[in-house]
Design a protein around this motif. Sequence first.
Motif, mmCIF file in Angstrom:
data_model
loop_
_atom_site.group_PDB
_atom_site.id
_atom_site.type_symbol
_atom_site.label_atom_id
_atom_site.label_comp_id
_atom_site.label_asym_id
_atom_site.label_seq_id
_atom_site.Cartn_x
_atom_site.Cartn_y
_atom_site.Cartn_z
ATOM 1 N N PRO A 48 0.848 -1.203 0.000
ATOM 2 C CA PRO A 48 0.000 0.000 0.000
ATOM 3 C C PRO A 48 0.872 1.238 0.000
ATOM 4 N N LEU A 49 0.345 2.365 -0.474
ATOM 5 C CA LEU A 49 1.110 3.603 -0.484
ATOM 6 C C LEU A 49 1.361 4.108 0.938
ATOM 7 N N PRO A 50 2.356 4.962 1.121
ATOM 8 C CA PRO A 50 2.668 5.446 2.465
ATOM 9 C C PRO A 50 1.550 6.229 3.113
ATOM 10 N N GLY A 51 0.800 7.011 2.327
ATOM 11 C CA GLY A 51 -0.225 7.854 2.921
ATOM 12 C C GLY A 51 0.381 9.093 3.547
ATOM 13 N N PRO A 52 -0.383 9.794 4.381
ATOM 14 C CA PRO A 52 0.136 11.014 5.030
ATOM 15 C C PRO A 52 1.369 10.696 5.871
ATOM 16 N N LEU A 53 2.346 11.578 5.805
ATOM 17 C CA LEU A 53 3.596 11.341 6.516
ATOM 18 C C LEU A 53 3.491 11.763 7.977
ATOM 19 N N PRO A 54 4.066 10.960 8.882
ATOM 20 C CA PRO A 54 4.193 11.403 10.277
ATOM 21 C C PRO A 54 5.031 12.679 10.342
ATOM 22 N N PRO A 55 4.837 13.500 11.375
ATOM 23 C CA PRO A 55 5.559 14.784 11.460
ATOM 24 C C PRO A 55 7.076 14.643 11.458
ATOM 25 N N ASP A 56 7.593 13.545 11.988
ATOM 26 C CA ASP A 56 9.048 13.398 12.084
ATOM 27 C C ASP A 56 9.668 12.680 10.904
ATOM 28 N N VAL A 57 8.903 12.468 9.838
ATOM 29 C CA VAL A 57 9.436 11.839 8.629
ATOM 30 C C VAL A 57 9.570 12.904 7.543
ATOM 31 N N SER A 58 10.817 13.234 7.217
ATOM 32 C CA SER A 58 11.100 14.282 6.237
ATOM 33 C C SER A 58 12.527 14.110 5.741
ATOM 34 N N PHE A 59 12.858 14.850 4.711
ATOM 35 C CA PHE A 59 14.244 14.888 4.256
ATOM 36 C C PHE A 59 15.028 15.855 5.138
ATOM 37 N N THR A 60 16.239 15.488 5.499
ATOM 38 C CA THR A 60 17.130 16.422 6.167
ATOM 39 C C THR A 60 18.464 16.425 5.440
ATOM 40 N N GLY A 61 18.838 17.580 4.932
ATOM 41 C CA GLY A 61 20.029 17.690 4.118
ATOM 42 C C GLY A 61 19.721 18.421 2.835
ATOM 43 N N THR A 62 20.635 18.362 1.899
ATOM 44 C CA THR A 62 20.441 18.981 0.595
ATOM 45 C C THR A 62 19.751 17.987 -0.325
ATOM 46 N N LEU A 63 18.590 18.363 -0.809
ATOM 47 C CA LEU A 63 17.792 17.483 -1.668
ATOM 48 C C LEU A 63 18.001 17.895 -3.116
ATOM 49 N N PHE A 64 18.626 17.006 -3.891
ATOM 50 C CA PHE A 64 18.870 17.357 -5.294
ATOM 51 C C PHE A 64 17.543 17.373 -6.047
ATOM 52 N N PRO A 65 17.324 18.412 -6.875
ATOM 53 C CA PRO A 65 16.021 18.554 -7.545
ATOM 54 C C PRO A 65 15.823 17.557 -8.678
ATOM 55 N N ILE A 66 14.597 17.171 -8.864
ATOM 56 C CA ILE A 66 14.251 16.312 -10.007
ATOM 57 C C ILE A 66 14.404 17.101 -11.299
ATOM 58 N N ASP A 67 13.962 18.350 -11.263
ATOM 59 C CA ASP A 67 14.125 19.266 -12.397
ATOM 60 C C ASP A 67 15.192 20.282 -12.014
ATOM 61 N N PRO A 68 16.376 20.225 -12.613
ATOM 62 C CA PRO A 68 17.460 21.142 -12.212
ATOM 63 C C PRO A 68 17.126 22.603 -12.438
ATOM 64 N N ASN A 69 16.118 22.880 -13.250
ATOM 65 C CA ASN A 69 15.729 24.264 -13.499
ATOM 66 C C ASN A 69 14.718 24.775 -12.480
ATOM 67 N N ALA A 70 14.194 23.880 -11.670
ATOM 68 C CA ALA A 70 13.215 24.281 -10.664
ATOM 69 C C ALA A 70 13.922 24.780 -9.416
ATOM 70 N N ALA A 71 13.201 25.541 -8.613
ATOM 71 C CA ALA A 71 13.768 26.089 -7.377
ATOM 72 C C ALA A 71 13.516 25.145 -6.210
ATOM 73 N N GLU A 72 13.727 23.840 -6.446
ATOM 74 C CA GLU A 72 13.431 22.849 -5.415
ATOM 75 C C GLU A 72 14.603 22.621 -4.486
ATOM 76 N N LEU A 73 15.829 22.813 -4.985
ATOM 77 C CA LEU A 73 17.012 22.529 -4.190
ATOM 78 C C LEU A 73 17.112 23.485 -3.022
ATOM 79 N N ASP A 74 17.109 22.945 -1.822
ATOM 80 C CA ASP A 74 17.219 23.755 -0.616
ATOM 81 C C ASP A 74 18.691 23.952 -0.319
ATOM 82 N N THR A 75 19.179 25.166 -0.415
ATOM 83 C CA THR A 75 20.609 25.417 -0.246
ATOM 84 C C THR A 75 20.969 25.901 1.148
ATOM 85 N N ALA A 76 20.016 25.875 2.078
ATOM 86 C CA ALA A 76 20.343 26.261 3.450
ATOM 87 C C ALA A 76 21.305 25.252 4.053
#
Length: 634
Positions: free
Chosen positions: A188-216
């Motif tokens: 089954p699909l994951p469904g809604p994510l628990p609050p403590d489940v997230s990416f931590t770090g630099t997430l490389f964007p699927i579309d390099p032209n999009a502003a998805e990459l978090d550079t903090a």
Amino acid sequence: MASRFTAGNLAALAASAPAPTAARRAHSPLRVVAHVDLDAFYAQCECVRLGLSPDTPVACQQWQSLIAVNYAARAFGISRHENISDARKKCPHLVLAHVATWKEGEAHWAYHDGEPDVASHKVSLDPYRIESAKIFRMLRATCAWVEYAGIDEAFLDLSALVHDAVCEHFPHIAAFINNDPPGDTLLPLPGPLPPDVSFTGTLFPIDPNAAELDTADPSPDAATTTTTTPADWDDVVLMLASHIVADLRARVLSELKYTCSAGIATNRVLAKLCSAYKKPNNQTILRTAAVPAFLAGTSLRKLRGLGGKLGSAVAKRFGGVDDKNDEDEDAPDNDTAEPPLQTTTTKSATPSLMIPQLLLVPLPQLIAELGHDTGTWLYNVIRGVDDSEVKLVPASKSMLSAKNFRPPLRSSEQAQKWLRIFVADISSRLRDAAAEARDTGVTMKYPATLVLHHRKLGTSGGFHSKQMPIPLGATATSNLDTLEEVLFSAAKTLYALTEKEAGMAAMYPCANLSLSVTGFAAAMAGMKPINGYFAPTKQVDVEVDEADDEEDDNEVITCEDCGRAVKTEEKREHDDWHYALALEQQLRAEEQTTASIATSAASSTSSAKRKDPGTSVRAKSKAPKLEKGQRRLF
């Protein structure tokens, strides 16, 4: 709506998965691998030892060259292998920390005041190995599947940890698995994510032209988290893994004071590329959907296994470029004992072959040009496909200690002083290996053969080599206490026999001496104690590339330098063999050049008189370039 992944894909990640566990994990699309890379490790070790702030420009010095430069010093334009005077001009307040050395006549390495004399000292990497061992113990305390990839880097298969985290954070999946569904049943699909489940770090964007990459700043002290609703479980496992790695990096920093960077992906190749993406003190996560965009900006030679002659040949054949001199200044420190003799780094002016260019070459053409195995491997790896396993077994099957002598040795008494140092060096590493075996639960293997290599100065000298068996006792721990004296006795015996058979005229002056132990194997019950085993044995002359005992491991790689098929665990020894040959050629060429210049000077007295007394007639030559993972011999 169901997931694209099956119950079997998830079950393969579990620590309790049926054997062969590693192979099952390697083929699961939900596998998670991290590559952890210490930032400018040697320089960091010196900062920690000296109690300096990471903001202090620090370089690790070896003789008159720099073998490691921290990021504070790199901000001034200082690079590895730069000479001291040039570095000082760029940064007058640069802190130079000379590596520890073994001193002739002393029984242990030490940090010596001032600048050690190359004629009477030998470099010791033991301080860095000791710190590396502390870090690896911490890695293994978190993850059971850690592969040593170098003194400052490791691969971690996080699959089992992620499997447990999935069951903990998603109770509906735990209940689903407990019902023991058939392996091909869609999850089954994951469904809604628990609050403590997230990416931590630099997430490389699927579309390099999009502003998805978090550079903090995604460092452990200021982690950048990105919470999104994932499309499927491949995103969830990377989220969970990113927290595991961030916590691990935070503990290494808090307890040992070292920063490291990490890459988190679905396989070894991608994880290693990601660890270098945002350095220092960072981690990068690469989702499956982002792999094409990530590889689109990657040079072919950045891929593991394509940094040497194979990569150069592929670039030249399929891209019409030759980028063989391309060097990455941010590459991790190699486990080397000497830097190249050159004092500057030459970078290729020719553009590198980028992966998208090679994607246009069809599989049949790659196979026709490179052979079936290499062609197929290359076709897959440039698409981000890599099923290689993270292995527990250490790759090294030999240990070597050696030194070039300038001025050369002229007596057996001098040689014995250095043999004592070589034996102490090797014995120290054997003790470290025994400690590592205890930490990992791996059976300790002991060397079966001691090999001596001697080289006379001059073009007519050549190599003299001898070997003899080393007795292995049944009780390993107690034997390590006596092994050093046994090895020293054996080394003196080998040297005396070499001296006797070759003759004094063929031995001196001695330009290079080395001692190595090979043929590692587990001690067998019933073998004689080591300190009561030595007896006269027949001496056998050996070539430099002596073969080790075969092991039940069929995985082989193709050497980029000579094209031979080499077992993975024998790669380090094979690299040493290549370097020994290259070093021999370099020394011969240098001596020929020196002799030629000297002869020319002697035959032209007037020119010699006009020569500036402070000018040396000695020719400078470049040492052979090290590939990633290679080690210097002295």
